[in-house]
Design a protein around this motif. Sequence first.
Motif, PDB file in Angstrom:
ATOM      1  N   UNK A   1      22.214  14.777  22.573  1.00 23.16           N
ATOM      2  CA  UNK A   1      22.630  15.260  23.899  1.00 23.16           C
ATOM      3  C   UNK A   1      22.385  16.763  24.016  1.00 23.16           C
ATOM      4  N   UNK A   2      22.671  17.496  22.938  1.00 23.94           N
ATOM      5  CA  UNK A   2      22.462  18.940  22.948  1.00 23.94           C
ATOM      6  C   UNK A   2      20.982  19.273  23.084  1.00 23.94           C
ATOM      7  N   UNK A   3      20.126  18.554  22.384  1.00 21.97           N
ATOM      8  CA  UNK A   3      18.679  18.776  22.481  1.00 21.97           C
ATOM      9  C   UNK A   3      18.205  18.506  23.904  1.00 21.97           C
TER      10      UNK A   3
ATOM     11  N   UNK B   1      24.737  12.800  15.214  1.00 26.94           N
ATOM     12  CA  UNK B   1      23.374  12.581  15.719  1.00 26.94           C
ATOM     13  C   UNK B   1      23.381  12.411  17.233  1.00 26.94           C
ATOM     14  N   UNK B   2      24.345  11.648  17.747  1.00 26.67           N
ATOM     15  CA  UNK B   2      24.440  11.464  19.207  1.00 26.67           C
ATOM     16  C   UNK B   2      24.715  12.801  19.900  1.00 26.67           C
TER      17      UNK B   2
ATOM     18  N   UNK C   1      32.610   5.254   6.815  1.00 29.00           N
ATOM     19  CA  UNK C   1      33.168   6.386   7.568  1.00 29.00           C
ATOM     20  C   UNK C   1      32.153   7.526   7.677  1.00 29.00           C
ATOM     21  N   UNK C   2      31.456   7.807   6.573  1.00 27.84           N
ATOM     22  CA  UNK C   2      30.437   8.859   6.603  1.00 27.84           C
ATOM     23  C   UNK C   2      29.306   8.494   7.563  1.00 27.84           C
ATOM     24  N   UNK C   3      28.923   7.219   7.580  1.00 24.66           N
ATOM     25  CA  UNK C   3      27.881   6.770   8.494  1.00 24.66           C
ATOM     26  C   UNK C   3      28.310   6.966   9.943  1.00 24.66           C
ATOM     27  N   UNK C   4      29.551   6.604  10.249  1.00 20.91           N
ATOM     28  CA  UNK C   4      30.055   6.782  11.619  1.00 20.91           C
ATOM     29  C   UNK C   4      30.044   8.252  12.012  1.00 20.91           C
TER      30      UNK C   4
END
Length: 93
Positions: free
Chosen positions: A53-55, A48-49, A39-42
């Motif tokens: 997108x923000x970057x 990160x995704x 769950x933490x990985x998800x």
Amino acid sequence: MTDEQIRLMDQNLKCLSDAEEKYSQKEDIYEEEIKILTDKLKEAETRAEFTERLVAKLEKTTDDLEYKLKCNKEENLCTQRMLYQTLLDLNEM
């Protein structure tokens, strides 16, 4: 079989049963840890995704602003030249 052999087998069976219970509990704990880590990985992948997108959006905004700045500098330079020429023309009158 002798009574002693039966007693030893009974003790071995009890030890094996206790060990099975112990390892079963450990397995349950490990499965729960795996679920929590998954769950933490998800969540981390989702963040990160979003960050990627923000970057990308910020990079586009930066590029747009840099282009506008360049255009404004060129426009300012043209205005300065025109103003300078107008000043020269006025001084010649």
